[in-house]
Design an enzyme around this catalytic site. Structure first.
Site, PDB file in Angstrom:
ATOM      1  N   CYS A  79       0.968  -1.304  -0.119  1.00  0.00           N
ATOM      2  CA  CYS A  79      -0.035  -0.159  -0.133  1.00  0.00           C
ATOM      3  C   CYS A  79       0.778   1.104   0.203  1.00  0.00           C
ATOM      4  CB  CYS A  79      -0.779   0.027   1.394  1.00  0.00           C
ATOM      5  SG  CYS A  79      -1.781  -1.527   1.513  1.00  0.00           S
ATOM      6  N   ARG A 106       5.056   0.190  -6.162  1.00  0.00           N
ATOM      7  CA  ARG A 106       4.975  -0.568  -5.009  1.00  0.00           C
ATOM      8  C   ARG A 106       3.767  -1.767  -4.935  1.00  0.00           C
ATOM      9  NH1 ARG A 106       6.669   2.439  -0.088  1.00  0.00           N
ATOM     10  NH2 ARG A 106       5.161   1.458   1.125  1.00  0.00           N
ATOM     11  N   TRP A 113      -3.149  -2.560  -1.300  1.00  0.00           N
ATOM     12  CA  TRP A 113      -3.030  -3.997  -1.890  1.00  0.00           C
ATOM     13  C   TRP A 113      -3.672  -4.848  -0.803  1.00  0.00           C
ATOM     14  CZ3 TRP A 113      -0.218  -8.290  -0.040  1.00  0.00           C
ATOM     15  CH2 TRP A 113       0.082  -9.319  -0.852  1.00  0.00           C
ATOM     16  N   ASN A 159      -1.724   1.888   6.099  1.00  0.00           N
ATOM     17  CA  ASN A 159      -0.833   0.916   5.506  1.00  0.00           C
ATOM     18  C   ASN A 159      -0.221   0.009   6.692  1.00  0.00           C
ATOM     19  OD1 ASN A 159      -0.466   2.025   3.206  1.00  0.00           O
ATOM     20  ND2 ASN A 159       1.615   2.582   3.374  1.00  0.00           N
ATOM     21  N   GLY A 160      -0.490  -1.384   6.406  1.00  0.00           N
ATOM     22  CA  GLY A 160      -0.191  -2.296   7.665  1.00  0.00           C
ATOM     23  C   GLY A 160      -1.105  -3.186   7.954  1.00  0.00           C
ATOM     24  N   GLU A 175      17.014 -17.596  -8.938  1.00  0.00           N
ATOM     25  CA  GLU A 175      16.788 -16.235  -9.271  1.00  0.00           C
ATOM     26  C   GLU A 175      16.157 -16.200 -10.724  1.00  0.00           C
ATOM     27  OE1 GLU A 175      16.220 -13.939  -7.989  1.00  0.00           O
ATOM     28  OE2 GLU A 175      16.436 -12.095  -9.119  1.00  0.00           O
ATOM     29  N   LYS A 214      12.371 -14.971 -11.605  1.00  0.00           N
ATOM     30  CA  LYS A 214      12.382 -13.479 -12.569  1.00  0.00           C
ATOM     31  C   LYS A 214      11.484 -13.909 -13.687  1.00  0.00           C
ATOM     32  CE  LYS A 214      13.677 -10.871 -10.848  1.00  0.00           C
ATOM     33  NZ  LYS A 214      14.139 -10.755  -9.521  1.00  0.00           N
ATOM     34  N   GLU A 270       7.565 -14.225 -12.001  1.00  0.00           N
ATOM     35  CA  GLU A 270       7.037 -13.307 -11.655  1.00  0.00           C
ATOM     36  C   GLU A 270       6.356 -11.880 -12.363  1.00  0.00           C
ATOM     37  OE1 GLU A 270       9.278 -10.900  -8.669  1.00  0.00           O
ATOM     38  OE2 GLU A 270      11.112 -11.167  -9.731  1.00  0.00           O
ATOM     39  N   HIS A 309      16.403 -36.438  -9.049  1.00  0.00           N
ATOM     40  CA  HIS A 309      15.522 -36.979  -7.816  1.00  0.00           C
ATOM     41  C   HIS A 309      14.168 -36.414  -8.039  1.00  0.00           C
ATOM     42  CE1 HIS A 309      19.458 -37.962  -6.021  1.00  0.00           C
ATOM     43  NE2 HIS A 309      20.236 -36.735  -6.511  1.00  0.00           N
ATOM     44  N   LYS A 348       6.001  -4.193  -4.442  1.00  0.00           N
ATOM     45  CA  LYS A 348       7.557  -3.937  -4.315  1.00  0.00           C
ATOM     46  C   LYS A 348       8.211  -4.300  -2.957  1.00  0.00           C
ATOM     47  CE  LYS A 348      11.524  -2.665  -5.795  1.00  0.00           C
ATOM     48  NZ  LYS A 348      12.156  -4.027  -6.566  1.00  0.00           N
TER      49      LYS A 348
HETATM   50  C1  F6R Z   1      11.569 -10.429  -6.541  1.00  0.00           C
HETATM   51  C2  F6R Z   1      11.472  -9.368  -5.516  1.00  0.00           C
HETATM   52  C3  F6R Z   1      11.097  -9.979  -4.452  1.00  0.00           C
HETATM   53  C4  F6R Z   1      12.077  -9.238  -3.006  1.00  0.00           C
HETATM   54  C5  F6R Z   1      11.642  -9.549  -1.789  1.00  0.00           C
HETATM   55  C6  F6R Z   1      12.460  -9.099  -0.674  1.00  0.00           C
HETATM   56  O1  F6R Z   1      12.028  -9.744  -7.862  1.00  0.00           O
HETATM   57  O2  F6R Z   1      11.774  -8.349  -5.792  1.00  0.00           O
HETATM   58  O3  F6R Z   1      11.206 -11.218  -4.019  1.00  0.00           O
HETATM   59  O4  F6R Z   1      13.317  -9.522  -3.391  1.00  0.00           O
HETATM   60  O5  F6R Z   1      10.312  -9.437  -1.516  1.00  0.00           O
HETATM   61  O6  F6R Z   1      12.532  -7.665  -0.670  1.00  0.00           O
HETATM   62  P1  F6R Z   1      13.712  -6.653  -0.098  1.00  0.00           P
HETATM   63  O7  F6R Z   1      14.822  -6.778  -0.547  1.00  0.00           O
HETATM   64  O8  F6R Z   1      13.274  -5.444  -0.528  1.00  0.00           O
HETATM   65  O9  F6R Z   1      13.625  -7.094   1.424  1.00  0.00           O
END
Ligand code: F6R
Length: 612
Positions: A2, A27, A74, A100-101, A485, A489, A492, A508, A607
C-alpha cells in the site's frame, strides 16, 4: 505494498495527491482512493489503476481543497472492492483515514465499536481504526484529532502508517507510524507526506522520517512530533538522498529494463571507494567499528526473502569459500519462528533492498533479542532494517522502482563479495590472492556492459520458447542460487511456470517433467563443477529438453550440445553470479513483454512486502 500520500498547504491538494499516487504505483496495489477537505470531506475510491480514480474525479468535479489524503491499497483484510478501498471514514465526527499495515486486534475492536452503535461498511481493519478515532474524538473535553489518534493507537496491536484528517479541524493533518514507513516532506509553506520518498521528491528533498510510535501533527504553519503519551519529541529534518531523475523512466520502456541496463553504473557505485587494490583490502565504513567481532565470528546467518534470499544464498557460498566462516542463508520468515539457536559469536545479516520487508525485519529483531550482532545489507538509506541493525553496508544502487528486483540483486551480491573479502583478508587471505579477486570484482561492471550488447540475441532466443508454459533453471555451486533467481524472475513477470534448482537435484524427481522441447536454462560457466554440468545437459537433451546454456566466451564444447548458448565473460567463480544472472534477467524481461504483460505492474505483486 500500500502507498500513502497526504498534502497540506496552499495549493490544490488533488493534483499533488494523484501525482504522488502515480509515483507509488510501483509498490503494487489493486485499488486507490482520495479524500480532500474543503469545508466538507469529499471521498472518491476506485478499483484498479490510479488512472481509473483520476477519471472518476474528473467526472465528479469538486475536490478543490488544499488538505487531503490518498492511498493505493494492496488487499489484506477483505477483497478488492470499492468499499474496502481507502480512505475510510468514521460515522460521527467527519474523520477520514488512510492506513498501511495490519491491525491484529481489529476483530475485537470492531465488536466493541458495534456495541457502541457504530455501523461498518467494509471488511477492513482500517475502518475499525477510523471508527475508533471518531469514537475517542471529543473536542469539548479537549480530545482533539491529535489526541484521539494517540489514544486510538494505544488500543491497537499490529503495524501501521496512517494519515488522518477531520472536518472539524480544517487546518490539521495527523500522521503516525509503527512498523510501516512514513516520511513528512517539508516544503515551502506546505507539507507532503509519503510512504516513500518517490511520492514527495518532486516537491521537496527535506523530510522528517518517523520512528515507531511517532505521531506528527502538521498544520499549514508548522508541525509537532510527539509519542503516544503526547510528550513532544525532537524531529530532525534530513536531506533525502534521491534525485527526481533517478525515479523517471527516461528513454526506457519499463523501469525493469532501465534497471537492468543501469547495472554497470549501479555496481560501480556500490564498489566506489571501497576497494583498496594495492593492499588487497576492502574498506567498509559501515562495519569497521565491529571488525573485531566480525573477524572472530563463529557463524554467519543470512536472512532474507525472495531475490534478496538468492543473493544471501550466494553470500553463504562466498563467506564460506573466501572467509572460511560457517555460513547459512535462511528464509527470514522461517528463521523468525523456528526458535533459532544463537550462540556466542553468531552474526545475523539481514539482506533487503527496501529495508522494510516485515519477515526480514522480524527475523532481525529476533536475532537481536537473542544476542546476535546484526548487520544490514540494505539499499534504502534510513529504512527500518538499516536503522535497527548494529552496523551495515548500503548497496548504493539508487532507487529500484521495477517490481522485479534486478540491480538490487547484483548490488547485494557485490556487497556480500566485499564483506567476504573484508573478512578473508583480515583473517588469513594473502594480499596477492585478495588483490586478484578485488581486481576481478572491479571488472564486473564492464563485463556486464559486454553482456548487455547481446540484447537482440537474447530476445530472439526467448522468442523461440515464448509459448512454452514450463521452464527449468539449473546451476551448481554458487550458481545454483542464480538458477533460482532466473526462475523467480521469469515467473513473477511473465507468469510462466519456472523452477530453479541445483542441477544434480533434477535427477531426484524433476526430470520427470522434461518433455520434448521443454526449455531448460543451464548455467554452465567454467567452474569447479563444469564437467558435471555438461553431464546434466546431456541428461536433459536425451529426454528431449532444449537447453539454453549460459556459458563462458571461448567455450567451444558447449555449442555442440546445447540448442542455444548465451556467452558471458569469464570471472573468478565466486563472483560469476553477477554476470550469469544478467541474461536471465533479460530473458525474463523479454518473455514478459513478448507475452504482452505490464512488466512494471506484475499481477498480485508488491514492491516491498510489509505484511507477514
Ligand atoms: C523479486 C523481488 C522480491 C524481493 C523480496 C524481498 O523480484 O523483488 O522477491 O526480493 O520481496 O524484498 P527486499 O529486498 O526489499 O527485502
Amino acid at each position: 505494498m500500500c502507498g500513502i500520500v497526504a498534502y497540506i498547504g496552499t495549493k490544490p491538494a488533488k493534483p499533488i495527491l494523484l501525482e504522488g499516487l502515480k509515483r507509488l504505483e510501483y509498490r503494487g496495489y489493486d485499488s486507490a482512493g482520495v479524500a480532500v477537505l474543503d469545508g466538507d470531506l469529499s471521498v472518491a475510491r476506485a478499483v484498479g489503476r490510479v488512472s481509473v480514480l483520476e477519471d472518476k474525479l474528473q467526472q465528479a468535479g469538486g475536490f478543490g481543497g488544499t488538505l487531503g489524503i490518498a492511498h493505493t491499497r494492496w488487499a489484506t483484510h477483505g477483497s478488492v472492492t470499492e468499499q474496502n478501498a481507502h480512505p475510510h471514514r468514521d460515522d460521527r465526527s467527519g474523520i477520514a483515514l488512510v492506513h498501511n499495515g495490519t491491525i491484529e486486534n481489529y476483530a475485537s475492536l470492531r465488536k466493541y465499536l458495534e456495541g457502541k452503535g457504530h455501523t461498518f461498511h467494509s471488511e477492513t481493519d482500517t475502518e475499525v481504526l477510523a471508527m475508533l478515532i471518531g469514537e475517542l474524538f471529543d473536542p469539548e473535553r479537549g480530545i482533539d484529532l491529535e489526541k484521539a489518534v494517540q489514544a486510538a493507537l494505544k488500543e491497537i496491536s499490529g503495524a501501521y502508517a496512517i494519515a488522518v484528517i477531520c472536518e472539524q479541524e480544517p487546518d490539521t493533518l495527523v500522521v503516525a507510524r509503527k512498523g510501516s514507513p512514513l516520511i513528512v516532506g517539508v516544503g515551502n509553506g506546505e507539507y507532503i507526506v509519503g510512504s516513500d520518498a518517490a511520492a514527495i521528491i518532486a516537491h521537496t528533498a527535506q523530510a522528517i522520517t518517523l520512528d515507531d510510535y511517532n505521531v506528527v501533527k502538521v498544520t499549514r504553519d508548522g508541525f509537532r512530533t510527539s509519542n503516544l503519551d503526547n510528550v513532544s519529541l525532537d524531529a530532525k529534518i534530513q536531506q533525502l538522498e534521491i534525485d527526481l531523475e533517478e525515479i523517471e523512466l527516461g528513454t526506457y520502456s519499463h523501469y525493469m529494463q532501465k534497471e537492468i541496463f543501469e547495472q554497470p553504473a549501479s555496481i560501480r557505485n556500490t564498489l566506489r571507494g571501497r576497494l583498496d587494490l594495492s593492499e588487497g583490502r576492502v574498506v567498509l565504513g559501515g562495519v569497521s567499528n565491529f571488525a573485531k567481532e566480525l573477524i572472530k565470528s563463529r557463524r554467519i546467518i543470512l536472512a532474507a526473502q525472495g531475490t534478496a534470499l538468492h543473493a544471501g544464498m550466494i553470500g553463504e557460498y562466498m563467506i564460506e569459500e573466501l572467509a572460511k566462516i560457517p555460513a547459512e542463508c535462511e528464509f527470514a520468515s522461517e528463521f523468525r519462528y523456528r526458535n533459532p539457536i544463537i550462540e556466542e559469536g553468531t552474526v545475523v545479516v539481514a539482506v533487503s533492498q527496501s529495508g522494510e520487508t516485515i519477515d526480514t525485519l522480524y527475523a532481525l529483531q529476533e536475532a537481536k533479542d537473542r544476542g546476535a550482532l546484526t548487520l544490514g545489507v540494505v539499499n534504502v538509506v534510513g529504512s527500518t532494517i538499516a536503522r535497527e541493525t548494529d552496523a551495515g553496508v548500503y548497496l548504493r544502487v539508487g532507487p529500484e522502482i521495477g517490481v522485479a528486483s534486478t540491480k538490487a540483486f547484483t548490488g547485494q551480491v557485490a556487497v556480500l563479495a566485499m564483506l567476504s573479502l573484508f573478512l578473508a583478508r583480515r583473517r588469513f587471505m594473502s594480499p596477492d590472492a585478495s588483490t586478484r579477486l578485488l581486481k576481478e570484482l572491479n571488472l564486473i561492471p564492464e563485463k556486464i556492459e559486454q553482456i548487455l550488447t547481446q540484447d537482440a540475441t537474447i530476445k530472439a532466443i526467448t522468442q523461440k520458447y515464448i509459448n512454452r508454459e514450463n521452464w527449468l533453471f539449473l546451476g551448481r555451486g554458487v550458481n545454483y542460487p542464480t538458477a533460482m533467481e532466473g526462475a523467480l524472475k521469469l515467473k513473477e513477470i511473465s507468469y510462466i511456470h519456472a523452477e530453479g534448482m541445483p542441477a544434480a537435484e533434477m535427477k531426484h524427481g524433476p526430470i520427470a517433467l522434461i518433455t520434448d522441447g521443454m526449455p531448460v536454462v543451464v548455467i554452465a560457466n567454467r567452474g569447479a563443477q563444469y564437467e558435471k554440468v555438461l553431464s546434466n545437459i546431456e541428461e536433459v537433451r536425451s529426454r528431449g529438453g532444449h537447453v539454453i546454456a549460459i556459458a563462458n566466451e571461448g567455450d567451444d564444447r558447449i555449442g555442440s550440445i546445447a540448442e542455444d548458448v548465451i556467452y558471458v565473460p569469464e570471472t573468478a567463480e565466486p563472483l560469476s553470479p553477477m554476470l550469469t544472472v544478467i541474461p536471465l534477467q533479460m530473458m525474463a524481461y523479454h518473455a514478459a513483454v513478448l507475452r504482452g504483460h505490464d512488466v512494471d505492474k506484475p499481477r498480485n505483486l508488491a514492491k516491498s512486502v510489509t505484511v507477514e
